[in-house]
Enzyme design. Structure first.
Site, PDB file in Angstrom:
ATOM      1  N   HIS A 306       0.749   3.978 -12.430  1.00  0.00           N
ATOM      2  CA  HIS A 306       1.193   5.339 -12.753  1.00  0.00           C
ATOM      3  C   HIS A 306       1.837   5.317 -14.124  1.00  0.00           C
ATOM      4  O   HIS A 306       2.514   4.364 -14.472  1.00  0.00           O
ATOM      5  CB  HIS A 306       2.205   5.827 -11.700  1.00  0.00           C
ATOM      6  N   ASP A 363      -1.988   8.757  -4.321  1.00  0.00           N
ATOM      7  CA  ASP A 363      -3.378   8.870  -3.868  1.00  0.00           C
ATOM      8  C   ASP A 363      -3.825   7.728  -2.979  1.00  0.00           C
ATOM      9  O   ASP A 363      -4.898   7.798  -2.397  1.00  0.00           O
ATOM     10  CB  ASP A 363      -4.313   8.914  -5.090  1.00  0.00           C
TER      11      ASP A 363
END
Ligand code: ACO
Length: 429
Positions: A306, A363
């Site tokens: 991320h 996700d």
């Protein structure tokens, strides 16, 4: 006020320092070019504060996410309510009972699509990617509600946001039904937001579908965990488009387009495709990790890493727990969950991932829950869009109300050819 001192050759200038309410430090460079002729260079904006915002706080080093100051973990409750979070994110405070029920009534009043708007679906081929239909239909709302394009009147912003929040799930469900050649189901006014969405997705005229409490709760949790995430790619896109004073519908439609890519909202789909490939035997978890580390391969471990989190994504932590609970309650044994856990275990002890601080993101586990609920994989990015819409609306509103707001217009370093003359076509070699 604290100042930063910058020395460029002989020149020394002072730049104001801005400190956020959580102690984040920024150097205000708005006067840099005017004073020195220099601009800053930051492709991908990893180190650029594009705005100040009071909506969401993230501390990626520690793994903190808060909506309007409330830690994300506190929304993981026995009866999670996405609409409560929608209200909080957009209007800045937790709704009272009255406010919540009034807002839910507005959603109910706005749940139908204009009949002419429904004809648009017939113009799309059945194989149309659902994100393409979604962005087109959200943009088309500008045609049907011109009175909401200028939000100067009191109450019109609330109405425009209720319309968008309500209709996005009708549009999403209809695009799925159209792609499958199934009849479009009208919304059920007595159903709550998520139950209504799932009804429009799965009911048949002769076979109504009513989501169980477990499924409705899981859907609420997934949506609310996506509600806002400060200046990510799609939100920055919404702000960028909105900065030209484009209307709310057009700005949010552009957010859907930005979210479509596999490095952003398309990652949940890519995770399931990766897990399915491993399950079918085309790839082993170990091979997957090796490929992700190989710089000659374009492969990445989807659902990992991320831009902001250099620690476990707090949303992934909640969803990992929810995954076990939902699958257990629904009596589903999904081999993809075992594979996901194995990949996580391998990655978290591999020096490549440890050194780069790559952890599961939101996700990594959301797709497994959505599969269990029965959401088709091609709809995963659409689910993300429904969840993220309140964030886009809140950020658009915040930017619109900011005194002295400017059109977004970054600069560049030109690296092309220097000046040379035009050659008439007959003289070109
Ligand atoms: N698998 C393998 N290596 C990775 C991964 C991954 N998933 N993510 C990052 N890396 C590596 C990069 O190759 C790079 O290595 P290097 O320093 O040797 O060059 C290093 O880690 C830093 O990565 P960047 O790409 O510079 O990180 P960036 O902040 O630009 O990208 C991103 C973040 C796009 C999320 C990235 O981690 C990624 O592609 N992850 C997979 C896709 C994904 O899950 N996206 C969803 C993000 S969450 C969301 O949008 C809701």
């Amino acid at each position: 006020m604290e100042k930063a001192t910058l020395t460029i050759g002989e020149q020394v200038i002072e730049l104001p320092v801005i400190i956020g309410t959580e102690g984040e430090k920024d150097i205000d460079i708005q006067q840099l070019r005017a004073k020195t002729g220099f601009i800053t260079y930051d492709p991908g904006y990893g180190n650029t504060g594009s705005c100040s915002s009071a909506i969401t706080f993230i501390d990626g080093e520690v793994g903190i996410l808060r909506y309007r100051g409330i830690p994300i973990e506190q929304f993981d409750r026995p009866n999670p309510d996405f609409i409560e979070v929608v209200f909080l994110v957009i209007f800045g405070h937790l709704p009272t009972r009255n406010e919540l029920s009034e807002f839910k009534n507005m959603l109910r009043e706005n749940e139908h699509l204009h009949e002419s708007m429904k004809h648009h679906f017939e113009g799309f081929p059945p194989y149309a990617p659902p994100m393409a239909s979604l962005s087109a239909m959200i943009n088309a709302m500008s045609c049907f509600h011109p009175e909401l394009l200028k939000l100067d009147e009191e109450g019109s912003f609330e109405e425009a946001s209720a319309r968008l929040i309500s209709k996005i799930r009708t549009i999403a469900a209809y695009s799925y039904r159209h792609s499958k050649g199934l009849p479009l189901m009208y919304p059920q006014p007595d159903y709550e937001y998520c139950a209504n969405f799932l009804h429009m997705m799965f009911s048949l005229p002769n076979k109504p579908y009513k989501a169980s409490k477990e499924i409705e709760d899981a859907m609420n949790l997934i949506f609310l965990l996506h509600a806002d995430h400060e200046q990510n790619c799609s939100t920055s896109t919404v702000r960028m488009v909105g900065s030209s004073q484009a209307n709310l519908f057009a700005s949010c439609a552009s957010g859907v387009c930005a979210l479509w890519g596999p490095l952003h909202g398309g990652a949940n789909l890519a995770v399931i495709e990766m897990l399915e490939e491993i399950h079918k035997g085309g790839l082993s978890p170990e091979k997957c990790i090796e490929m992700a580390k190989d710089k000659d391969s374009k492969f990445r471990l989807m659902g990992f890493g991320h831009r902001v989190y250099k620690n476990y994504d707090p949303r992934a932590r909640i969803l990992k727990k929810a995954c076990d609970k939902v699958l257990d309650k629904l009596g589903i044994k999904d081999p993809l969950l075992d594979i996901a856990r194995k990949l996580e275990e391998l990655a978290l002890k591999d020096s490549y991932f440890v050194e780069r601080k790559l952890y599961p993101n939101v996700d990594f586990y959301s797709g497994i829950i959505m599969r269990a609920i029965g959401i088709p994989t091609e709809m995963f990015p659409v689910m993300f869009s429904i969840g993220r819409l309140p964030g886009w609306i809140a950020q658009w509103k915040e930017q619109n109300e900011m005194p002295g707001a400017k059109i977004s217009r970054p600069r560049q370093i030109y690296i092309g050819e220097t000046i040379h003359n035009y050659i008439p076509i007959e003289d070109r070699k």
